[in-house]
Design a protein around this motif. Structure first.
Motif, PDB file in Angstrom:
ATOM      1  N   GLY A   1       6.763  -4.497  -4.302  1.00 32.41           N
ATOM      2  CA  GLY A   1       6.926  -5.361  -3.136  1.00 32.41           C
ATOM      3  C   GLY A   1       6.455  -4.710  -1.855  1.00 32.41           C
ATOM      4  O   GLY A   1       7.112  -4.841  -0.804  1.00 32.41           O
ATOM      5  N   TYR A   2       5.324  -4.030  -1.907  1.00 39.28           N
ATOM      6  CA  TYR A   2       4.841  -3.317  -0.725  1.00 39.28           C
ATOM      7  C   TYR A   2       4.472  -4.288   0.401  1.00 39.28           C
ATOM      8  O   TYR A   2       3.835  -5.317   0.167  1.00 39.28           O
ATOM      9  CB  TYR A   2       3.615  -2.470  -1.070  1.00 39.28           C
ATOM     10  N   GLU A   3       4.892  -3.948   1.615  1.00 35.05           N
ATOM     11  CA  GLU A   3       4.511  -4.661   2.822  1.00 35.05           C
ATOM     12  C   GLU A   3       3.863  -3.686   3.797  1.00 35.05           C
ATOM     13  O   GLU A   3       4.293  -2.541   3.906  1.00 35.05           O
ATOM     14  CB  GLU A   3       5.731  -5.309   3.492  1.00 35.05           C
ATOM     15  N   LYS A   4       2.852  -4.171   4.514  1.00 36.77           N
ATOM     16  CA  LYS A   4       2.197  -3.312   5.500  1.00 36.77           C
ATOM     17  C   LYS A   4       2.978  -3.349   6.793  1.00 36.77           C
ATOM     18  O   LYS A   4       3.263  -4.415   7.341  1.00 36.77           O
ATOM     19  CB  LYS A   4       0.754  -3.762   5.743  1.00 36.77           C
ATOM     20  N   ASN A   5       3.355  -2.180   7.279  1.00 33.18           N
ATOM     21  CA  ASN A   5       4.108  -2.036   8.519  1.00 33.18           C
ATOM     22  C   ASN A   5       3.313  -1.110   9.415  1.00 33.18           C
ATOM     23  O   ASN A   5       3.229   0.085   9.170  1.00 33.18           O
ATOM     24  CB  ASN A   5       5.500  -1.480   8.227  1.00 33.18           C
ATOM     25  N   GLU A   6       2.684  -1.690  10.457  1.00 34.53           N
ATOM     26  CA  GLU A   6       1.694  -0.966  11.259  1.00 34.53           C
ATOM     27  C   GLU A   6       0.581  -0.507  10.314  1.00 34.53           C
ATOM     28  O   GLU A   6      -0.033  -1.319   9.647  1.00 34.53           O
ATOM     29  CB  GLU A   6       2.351   0.171  12.036  1.00 34.53           C
ATOM     30  N   ASN A   7       0.311   0.779  10.212  1.00 38.45           N
ATOM     31  CA  ASN A   7      -0.770   1.247   9.333  1.00 38.45           C
ATOM     32  C   ASN A   7      -0.232   1.867   8.043  1.00 38.45           C
ATOM     33  O   ASN A   7      -0.958   2.594   7.353  1.00 38.45           O
ATOM     34  CB  ASN A   7      -1.650   2.257  10.070  1.00 38.45           C
ATOM     35  N   TYR A   8       1.038   1.584   7.716  1.00 41.34           N
ATOM     36  CA  TYR A   8       1.664   2.191   6.547  1.00 41.34           C
ATOM     37  C   TYR A   8       2.204   1.095   5.637  1.00 41.34           C
ATOM     38  O   TYR A   8       2.437  -0.039   6.058  1.00 41.34           O
ATOM     39  CB  TYR A   8       2.796   3.131   6.972  1.00 41.34           C
ATOM     40  N   TYR A   9       2.434   1.461   4.374  1.00 43.29           N
ATOM     41  CA  TYR A   9       2.967   0.512   3.405  1.00 43.29           C
ATOM     42  C   TYR A   9       4.384   0.923   3.011  1.00 43.29           C
ATOM     43  O   TYR A   9       4.661   2.101   2.762  1.00 43.29           O
ATOM     44  CB  TYR A   9       2.069   0.453   2.177  1.00 43.29           C
ATOM     45  N   PHE A  10       5.264  -0.078   2.937  1.00 39.66           N
ATOM     46  CA  PHE A  10       6.679   0.163   2.665  1.00 39.66           C
ATOM     47  C   PHE A  10       7.087  -0.639   1.433  1.00 39.66           C
ATOM     48  O   PHE A  10       6.842  -1.851   1.344  1.00 39.66           O
ATOM     49  CB  PHE A  10       7.514  -0.260   3.872  1.00 39.66           C
ATOM     50  N   ALA A  11       7.730   0.029   0.471  1.00 41.18           N
ATOM     51  CA  ALA A  11       8.168  -0.622  -0.768  1.00 41.18           C
ATOM     52  C   ALA A  11       9.511  -1.314  -0.540  1.00 41.18           C
ATOM     53  O   ALA A  11      10.524  -0.655  -0.318  1.00 41.18           O
ATOM     54  CB  ALA A  11       8.292   0.404  -1.890  1.00 41.18           C
ATOM     55  N   THR A  12       9.531  -2.635  -0.619  1.00 35.43           N
ATOM     56  CA  THR A  12      10.760  -3.392  -0.364  1.00 35.43           C
ATOM     57  C   THR A  12      11.576  -3.628  -1.629  1.00 35.43           C
ATOM     58  O   THR A  12      12.740  -4.020  -1.541  1.00 35.43           O
ATOM     59  CB  THR A  12      10.429  -4.747   0.277  1.00 35.43           C
ATOM     60  N   ASN A  13      10.986  -3.425  -2.807  1.00 28.41           N
ATOM     61  CA  ASN A  13      11.714  -3.540  -4.067  1.00 28.41           C
ATOM     62  C   ASN A  13      11.712  -2.188  -4.766  1.00 28.41           C
ATOM     63  O   ASN A  13      10.649  -1.633  -5.029  1.00 28.41           O
ATOM     64  CB  ASN A  13      11.067  -4.578  -4.997  1.00 28.41           C
ATOM     65  N   ARG A  14      12.890  -1.663  -5.038  1.00 28.42           N
ATOM     66  CA  ARG A  14      12.976  -0.358  -5.689  1.00 28.42           C
ATOM     67  C   ARG A  14      14.128  -0.368  -6.692  1.00 28.42           C
ATOM     68  O   ARG A  14      15.004  -1.218  -6.646  1.00 28.42           O
ATOM     69  CB  ARG A  14      13.223   0.755  -4.671  1.00 28.42           C
ATOM     70  N   ALA A  15      14.075   0.614  -7.580  1.00 31.69           N
ATOM     71  CA  ALA A  15      15.197   0.779  -8.500  1.00 31.69           C
ATOM     72  C   ALA A  15      15.271   2.224  -8.920  1.00 31.69           C
ATOM     73  O   ALA A  15      14.300   2.968  -8.810  1.00 31.69           O
ATOM     74  CB  ALA A  15      15.046  -0.120  -9.716  1.00 31.69           C
ATOM     75  N   ILE A  16      16.426   2.594  -9.387  1.00 26.09           N
ATOM     76  CA  ILE A  16      16.616   3.955  -9.883  1.00 26.09           C
ATOM     77  C   ILE A  16      17.484   3.921 -11.125  1.00 26.09           C
ATOM     78  O   ILE A  16      18.390   3.095 -11.237  1.00 26.09           O
ATOM     79  CB  ILE A  16      17.272   4.857  -8.824  1.00 26.09           C
ATOM     80  N   SER A  17      17.178   4.782 -12.046  1.00 29.54           N
ATOM     81  CA  SER A  17      18.043   5.020 -13.193  1.00 29.54           C
ATOM     82  C   SER A  17      18.213   6.519 -13.342  1.00 29.54           C
ATOM     83  O   SER A  17      17.232   7.257 -13.373  1.00 29.54           O
ATOM     84  CB  SER A  17      17.424   4.438 -14.465  1.00 29.54           C
ATOM     85  N   ILE A  18      19.444   6.964 -13.384  1.00 30.65           N
ATOM     86  CA  ILE A  18      19.723   8.377 -13.621  1.00 30.65           C
ATOM     87  C   ILE A  18      20.538   8.488 -14.905  1.00 30.65           C
ATOM     88  O   ILE A  18      21.546   7.806 -15.072  1.00 30.65           O
ATOM     89  CB  ILE A  18      20.473   9.015 -12.446  1.00 30.65           C
ATOM     90  N   SER A  19      20.075   9.326 -15.799  1.00 37.73           N
ATOM     91  CA  SER A  19      20.723   9.479 -17.094  1.00 37.73           C
ATOM     92  C   SER A  19      21.078  10.937 -17.308  1.00 37.73           C
ATOM     93  O   SER A  19      20.224  11.813 -17.238  1.00 37.73           O
ATOM     94  CB  SER A  19      19.793   8.986 -18.208  1.00 37.73           C
ATOM     95  N   GLU A  20      22.345  11.189 -17.512  1.00 39.27           N
ATOM     96  CA  GLU A  20      22.806  12.519 -17.907  1.00 39.27           C
ATOM     97  C   GLU A  20      23.754  12.284 -19.074  1.00 39.27           C
ATOM     98  O   GLU A  20      23.332  11.902 -20.150  1.00 39.27           O
ATOM     99  CB  GLU A  20      23.480  13.244 -16.748  1.00 39.27           C
TER     100      GLU A  20
END
Length: 277
Positions: A226-245
């Motif tokens: 879900g990257y959006e351009k913000n000024e001259n940079y791109y920002f990921a608006t959709n993210r996820a994480i999975s941590i497994s121990e």
């Protein structure tokens, strides 16, 4: 609830294994490092050119890391663990670069949004207000690492919040370019890191961390979309994480609002009637 907050602040998405969260359908599957990249042979005649090409890709990721002073965001959070527990929360985060993080976590009770936690983090200290119980906890910064079981510094934490790559090792050990992706495997002091970068945009799609210490057996997967351009940079608006121990925790994050370099208040007061927990 505290573990949910710790993951929100320390990792932002597809998830390791199959996760039934709606937002993950927008994101790419994280490849397996053993199946997806070709190990760079130290004796290969074209080794230097391959390593140089990989470095150029990593440099393109660095160029997308914007210089900022403050950052704020409203984030919808979908949380699930290996026991089947699921929660939907709203997180409000404010960050003053290299200095402090202010966060508020709102949960829904009987259809009404209620602030459940408020947190203040510096390089040395973590203060947690339990708003519903009128209690407060004081911890060193290392407490976050204890909660999520991943080595962490304040700098790494703020990189995760704004979407910068973390734990990119100095040693490039494998590289592969396909029609749609560039895959780079690095090794650092703590982790092997398999980065998947879009071939067309040079934006990061995923990062898989595998612990070098086999006794720890920690794995963390991040994906970005879900990257959006913000000024001259791109920002990921959709993210996820999975941590497994020993257990597995999955979080999907949807950034509903975000702003850089606005004036922000970081006022944080511990009410005198709160009991030290």
């Amino acid at each position: 609830m505290l573990k949910i907050l710790a993951f929100i602040l320390t990792a932002f998405v597809t998830i390791y294994g199959a996760v039934g969260c709606r937002a993950t359908k927008k994101l790419q599957t994280i490849p397996n490092i053993n199946d997806s990249v070709n190990v760079i042979n130290p004796s290969a005649s074209n080794r230097d050119s391959i390593v140089q090409e990989a470095h150029m890709t990593l440099q393109s990721l660095d160029r997308n890391q914007r210089n900022f002073t403050t950052f704020s965001a409203k984030i919808k959070v979908e949380y699930g663990d290996s026991k089947g527990k699921q929660s939907d929360l709203n997180a409000f985060v404010r960050l003053y670069k290299d200095s402090m993080i202010w966060a508020s976590i709102n949960a829904t009770f009987l259809g009404v949004g209620v602030e459940a936690l408020r947190v203040f983090i510096t390089k040395d200290t973590v203060i947690i207000l339990y708003k519903l119980d009128k209690e407060v906890e004081f911890h060193p910064f290392s407490y976050i690492e204890k909660v999520i079981h991943i080595p962490l510094t304040f700098s790494t934490l703020q990189d995760v919040i704004v979407g910068n790559p973390i734990y990119v090792g100095d040693s490039i050990v494998a590289y592969r370019r396909t029609e749609n992706h560039i895959l780079i495997a690095t090794v650092g002091e703590l982790f092997k890191n398999l980065l998947t970068v879009s071939e067309s945009t040079n934006l990061m799609e995923s990062s898989r961390l595998d612990d070098l210490n086999e006794t720890e057996n920690r794995t963390a997967n991040f994906t970005y979309g879900g990257y959006e351009k913000n000024e001259n940079y791109y920002f990921a608006t959709n993210r996820a994480i999975s941590i497994s121990e020993k257990t597995k925790v999955n979080i999907v994050l949807s950034f509903k609002q975000y702003e850089f370099n606005n004036e922000l208040s970081f006022r944080f007061i511990v009410p005198p009637n709160y009991k030290v927990k």
